[in-house]
Write an enzyme that holds these catalytic residues in place. Structure first.
Site, mmCIF file in Angstrom:
data_model
loop_
_atom_site.group_PDB
_atom_site.id
_atom_site.type_symbol
_atom_site.label_atom_id
_atom_site.label_comp_id
_atom_site.label_asym_id
_atom_site.label_seq_id
_atom_site.Cartn_x
_atom_site.Cartn_y
_atom_site.Cartn_z
ATOM 1 N N ASP A 123 0.786 -1.089 -0.029
ATOM 2 C CA ASP A 123 -0.004 0.097 0.066
ATOM 3 C C ASP A 123 0.734 1.454 -0.114
ATOM 4 O O ASP A 123 2.246 1.035 0.064
ATOM 5 C CB ASP A 123 -0.940 0.075 1.208
ATOM 6 C CG ASP A 123 -0.274 -0.457 2.613
ATOM 7 O OD1 ASP A 123 0.830 -0.173 2.893
ATOM 8 O OD2 ASP A 123 -0.974 -1.024 3.420
ATOM 9 N N HIS A 152 -7.470 -4.676 10.203
ATOM 10 C CA HIS A 152 -7.388 -4.284 8.635
ATOM 11 C C HIS A 152 -5.996 -5.163 8.409
ATOM 12 O O HIS A 152 -5.180 -5.238 9.342
ATOM 13 C CB HIS A 152 -7.224 -2.922 8.477
ATOM 14 C CG HIS A 152 -6.324 -2.147 8.936
ATOM 15 N ND1 HIS A 152 -6.330 -1.240 9.842
ATOM 16 C CD2 HIS A 152 -4.880 -2.260 8.334
ATOM 17 C CE1 HIS A 152 -5.141 -0.566 10.091
ATOM 18 N NE2 HIS A 152 -4.305 -1.262 9.472
ATOM 19 N N GLU A 181 -9.897 -1.501 5.507
ATOM 20 C CA GLU A 181 -10.395 -1.251 6.503
ATOM 21 C C GLU A 181 -11.933 -2.114 6.626
ATOM 22 O O GLU A 181 -12.090 -2.825 5.674
ATOM 23 C CB GLU A 181 -11.042 0.232 6.598
ATOM 24 C CG GLU A 181 -9.744 1.392 6.787
ATOM 25 C CD GLU A 181 -8.855 1.313 7.934
ATOM 26 O OE1 GLU A 181 -9.061 0.218 8.585
ATOM 27 O OE2 GLU A 181 -8.223 2.347 8.155
#
Length: 259
Positions: free
Chosen positions: A66, A137, A142
């Site tokens: 990410d 998460h 999320e």
């Protein structure tokens, strides 16, 4: 899902590094999935030490989980910088083989699609390292993220922003948006190793390991993964009802099974 309870982060780092080393020696052009945060740091320290003893990453490639959206190039808290600082600059992996989502892209959806295409072109992730957030998460998926999701833009909940504020000057500096591999993307990795330490992770660990598979705990989708390994210290494992069973299983595991 295999749950392994160990004495501390150093032991966790060594065991996870064993799995990475075995993969890279067996498949020199292995594709590694890299997590950030504090959980994988002992793994990266151990792998850097092993590289110093001859472990070769020159043919390997890596994809980060990410990235924050909107941080300027070179920002010390950007995951591109974290991955470089904590791992890839410490081993001999080629810079062009290290991939991070482009959080500065003018066209975020196109950047997300390109990231998925790059992973597919590399042959898919062989081994994905993961941490877990206090809200369950993985990546930045999320609660209530789709189990079928692929790489995309996501909004962070305030708990995650507060948890990550320690990496910024203050809470106000934490971006509200990120690009993250989706849960479907993570589930496509051939081996997933999730690392969790500390009592603050105990509730999330219990939910992901022993709770129902539910969108409120995104990590619980790993119960469906064919090769998921959960490495915990005693504090992170403290809420597990079957902790003694997990210890017994690992202590009596046949050596040929590996991790």
């Amino acid at each position: 899902m295999e749950v392994v309870i160990l004495g501390g982060s150093r032991q966790i780092g060594r065991l996870a590094a064993d799995a990475v080393e075995q993969l890279v020696r067996r498949k020199p052009d292995a594709v590694l999935g890299l997590a950030t945060g504090s959980s994988p740091l002992p793994v990266y320290d151990e792998l850097a030490a092993r590289h110093g003893q001859g472990l070769d990453f020159s043919q390997a490639s890596a994809f980060a989980l990410d990235e924050y959206v909107g941080l300027p190039a070179g920002h010390p808290a950007s995951y591109r910088e974290v991955v470089r600082r904590e791992f890839t600059n410490r081993v001999n992996i080629a810079p062009e083989n290290v991939h991070v989502p482009d959080g500065t892209a003018a066209d975020i959806p196109a950047a997300c699609a390109a990231y998925e295409e790059a992973m597919a072109a590399a042959g898919g992730i062989d081994l994905q390292l993961l941490g877990v957030g206090t809200d369950g998460h993985i990546g930045f998926n999320e609660p209530c993220s789709s189990f079928a999701s692929r790489t995309r833009i996501k909004s962070l909940i305030e708990q995650t922003r507060r948890d990550n504020a320690r990496f910024f000057d203050n809470l106000g500096g934490v971006p509200h948006h990120v690009i993250t591999q989706g849960l479907g993307t993570i589930m496509a990795a051939r081996h997933v190793i999730l690392l969790a330490t500390g009592a603050q992770k105990a509730q999330a660990v219990r939910d992901l390991v022993e709770g129902p598979v539910a969108a409120i705990c995104p990590a619980s989708v790993l119960q469906f993964h064919p090769h998921a390994t959960i490495l915990l210290d005693e504090a992170a494992a403290s809420a597990l009802k079957l902790a003694d069973f997990y210890r017994h299983t690992y202590e009596n595991k046949p050596a040929w099974q590996g991790l």
